[in-house]
Design a protein around this motif. Sequence first.
Motif, short mmCIF file in Angstrom:
data_model
loop_
_atom_site.label_atom_id
_atom_site.label_comp_id
_atom_site.label_asym_id
_atom_site.label_seq_id
_atom_site.Cartn_x
_atom_site.Cartn_y
_atom_site.Cartn_z
N ILE A 1 0.82 -1.22 0.00
CA ILE A 1 0.00 0.00 0.00
C ILE A 1 0.85 1.26 0.00
O ILE A 1 0.58 2.19 -0.78
CB ILE A 1 -1.02 -0.02 1.15
CG1 ILE A 1 -2.00 -1.20 0.95
CG2 ILE A 1 -1.78 1.30 1.21
CD1 ILE A 1 -3.03 -1.35 2.06
N PRO A 2 1.91 1.38 0.83
CA PRO A 2 2.76 2.57 0.70
C PRO A 2 3.37 2.72 -0.69
O PRO A 2 3.52 3.85 -1.19
CB PRO A 2 3.83 2.35 1.77
CG PRO A 2 3.14 1.52 2.81
CD PRO A 2 2.28 0.58 2.01
N ALA A 3 3.71 1.59 -1.33
CA ALA A 3 4.25 1.67 -2.70
C ALA A 3 3.19 2.17 -3.67
O ALA A 3 3.49 2.93 -4.60
CB ALA A 3 4.77 0.30 -3.12
N ILE A 4 1.95 1.75 -3.48
CA ILE A 4 0.84 2.27 -4.30
C ILE A 4 0.70 3.77 -4.09
O ILE A 4 0.54 4.54 -5.04
CB ILE A 4 -0.47 1.55 -3.93
CG1 ILE A 4 -0.46 0.09 -4.37
CG2 ILE A 4 -1.68 2.28 -4.53
CD1 ILE A 4 -1.62 -0.74 -3.83
N MET A 5 0.78 4.19 -2.83
CA MET A 5 0.57 5.60 -2.50
C MET A 5 1.64 6.49 -3.12
O MET A 5 1.41 7.68 -3.36
CB MET A 5 0.57 5.77 -0.98
CG MET A 5 -0.47 4.95 -0.27
SD MET A 5 -2.08 5.69 -0.29
CE MET A 5 -1.90 6.84 1.05
N ALA A 6 2.81 5.93 -3.38
CA ALA A 6 3.91 6.70 -3.96
C ALA A 6 3.73 6.94 -5.45
O ALA A 6 4.46 7.74 -6.05
CB ALA A 6 5.24 6.00 -3.70
N ARG A 7 2.74 6.26 -6.05
CA ARG A 7 2.51 6.39 -7.48
C ARG A 7 1.23 7.17 -7.75
O ARG A 7 0.36 7.27 -6.89
CB ARG A 7 2.45 5.01 -8.14
CG ARG A 7 3.77 4.28 -8.06
CD ARG A 7 3.73 2.92 -8.71
NE ARG A 7 3.38 2.97 -10.12
CZ ARG A 7 3.73 2.03 -11.01
NH1 ARG A 7 4.41 0.96 -10.61
NH2 ARG A 7 3.38 2.13 -12.27
N HIS A 8 1.11 7.67 -8.98
CA HIS A 8 -0.07 8.45 -9.35
C HIS A 8 -0.75 7.90 -10.61
O HIS A 8 -1.71 8.50 -11.09
CB HIS A 8 0.31 9.92 -9.55
CG HIS A 8 0.78 10.57 -8.29
ND1 HIS A 8 -0.07 11.19 -7.39
CD2 HIS A 8 2.02 10.69 -7.75
CE1 HIS A 8 0.61 11.65 -6.37
NE2 HIS A 8 1.89 11.37 -6.56
N ASP A 9 -0.26 6.76 -11.10
CA ASP A 9 -0.86 6.15 -12.29
C ASP A 9 -1.72 4.96 -11.88
O ASP A 9 -1.59 3.86 -12.40
CB ASP A 9 0.23 5.72 -13.28
CG ASP A 9 1.24 4.75 -12.66
OD1 ASP A 9 1.39 4.76 -11.41
OD2 ASP A 9 1.88 3.99 -13.41
N TRP A 10 -2.62 5.19 -10.95
CA TRP A 10 -3.40 4.10 -10.38
C TRP A 10 -4.35 3.47 -11.40
O TRP A 10 -5.07 4.20 -12.11
CB TRP A 10 -4.24 4.61 -9.22
CG TRP A 10 -3.48 4.95 -7.98
CD1 TRP A 10 -2.14 4.94 -7.79
CD2 TRP A 10 -4.07 5.37 -6.74
NE1 TRP A 10 -1.83 5.32 -6.51
CE2 TRP A 10 -3.00 5.60 -5.84
CE3 TRP A 10 -5.37 5.59 -6.31
CZ2 TRP A 10 -3.21 6.01 -4.53
CZ3 TRP A 10 -5.58 6.01 -5.01
CH2 TRP A 10 -4.52 6.21 -4.13
N PRO A 11 -4.40 2.15 -11.44
CA PRO A 11 -5.49 1.50 -12.17
C PRO A 11 -6.76 1.57 -11.32
O PRO A 11 -6.74 2.02 -10.18
CB PRO A 11 -4.99 0.06 -12.32
CG PRO A 11 -4.11 -0.15 -11.13
CD PRO A 11 -3.47 1.19 -10.84
N GLU A 12 -7.88 1.12 -11.87
CA GLU A 12 -9.14 1.18 -11.12
C GLU A 12 -9.24 0.07 -10.09
O GLU A 12 -9.84 0.27 -9.02
CB GLU A 12 -10.33 1.08 -12.08
CG GLU A 12 -10.52 2.32 -12.95
CD GLU A 12 -11.81 2.26 -13.73
OE1 GLU A 12 -12.54 1.24 -13.63
OE2 GLU A 12 -12.11 3.23 -14.45
N VAL A 13 -8.65 -1.09 -10.39
CA VAL A 13 -8.81 -2.26 -9.52
C VAL A 13 -7.52 -3.06 -9.50
O VAL A 13 -6.85 -3.21 -10.52
CB VAL A 13 -9.95 -3.18 -10.03
CG1 VAL A 13 -10.08 -4.42 -9.15
CG2 VAL A 13 -11.27 -2.45 -10.09
N LEU A 14 -7.16 -3.58 -8.31
CA LEU A 14 -6.07 -4.54 -8.18
C LEU A 14 -6.44 -5.56 -7.10
O LEU A 14 -7.11 -5.21 -6.12
CB LEU A 14 -4.76 -3.84 -7.78
CG LEU A 14 -4.04 -3.05 -8.88
CD1 LEU A 14 -2.96 -2.17 -8.27
CD2 LEU A 14 -3.45 -3.98 -9.94
N ASN A 15 -6.00 -6.78 -7.30
CA ASN A 15 -6.16 -7.82 -6.28
C ASN A 15 -4.92 -7.93 -5.42
O ASN A 15 -3.80 -7.79 -5.92
CB ASN A 15 -6.39 -9.20 -6.93
CG ASN A 15 -7.68 -9.29 -7.69
OD1 ASN A 15 -8.64 -8.57 -7.41
ND2 ASN A 15 -7.73 -10.19 -8.68
N ALA A 16 -5.11 -8.19 -4.13
CA ALA A 16 -4.00 -8.50 -3.24
C ALA A 16 -4.23 -9.89 -2.68
O ALA A 16 -5.11 -10.10 -1.84
CB ALA A 16 -3.90 -7.48 -2.11
#
Length: 275
Positions: free
Chosen positions: A196-211
């Motif tokens: 999640i912190p790695a996601i937060m560091a980016r701005h090219d988010w897709p709409e959906v991801l599975n964890a």
Amino acid sequence: MMSTEPRVAPRVAVIGLGWLGEPLAKALQALGWRVAGTTTTEAKAERLRSEGINALVWDINEPLPSAWPVGLAADTLVLCVPPGKVDDYAETLERVAALAAKAGVSRLLFTSATSVYGGLGSKTEADAGPDSARGERMLSAEQAVRHSGIPLVLCLRLSGLVGGNREPGRFLAGRSFEGGNEPVNLVAQEDLLRFIPAIMARHDWPEVLNASAPHHPSRREFYTRAAQLRDLPPPQFDGGGEGKRIDGSALSRWLNLDYRVTDWFAWLAARKAQD
């Protein structure tokens, strides 16, 4: 010439400082984020404030305020509230997110769940199709927060949550169930606190991801081993069951970050050894 202006720390508000929200808030704080969040008790809020997190007491089941709380001013919002703790789940989350949108929040990460997938076999992000009331409720919540007015929304669909104080050996111990051959779909807290912190560091988010971790032993194998390692009576399973396997590989590829938990039996043994 290099700018001499001080760097402004990014701001995040975490709605739901619970099993995942609290350690996530602390992980983001350690990375330089200004962190605010909500809990439902003053005692917990006071403890979190003493640790540098601007915690507000806010029960979103109560009537919502007319405007977003000033103490939760943020650029990014994390909705980390389980459906079992919120009345009218989709409607409530949409109203909360709409308040945040009016206050200038530009990104929303919603911790959804893989209950949105029904049927059998491998499930990727494109395969949403609930076959349970819980899955329908979660998919409705995803659709609701996407229509809240926040420009960028990522629904992170979490598999079964383990780690921290969630000990899987206690989940099913001594009870009887169907579907012993169905695969488990799980994700460890320690991996979420990396992803999640790695996601937060980016701005090219897709709409959906599975964890979801890449190892899917059968429910019989996993929960029997988990109970035995805790000296608890193992669960009893009748029947088989093909079940579904949640594919969480897109998240790993997008972040270029591997899951640490790739063998659940080794993970169970390591937790036991730490006791």
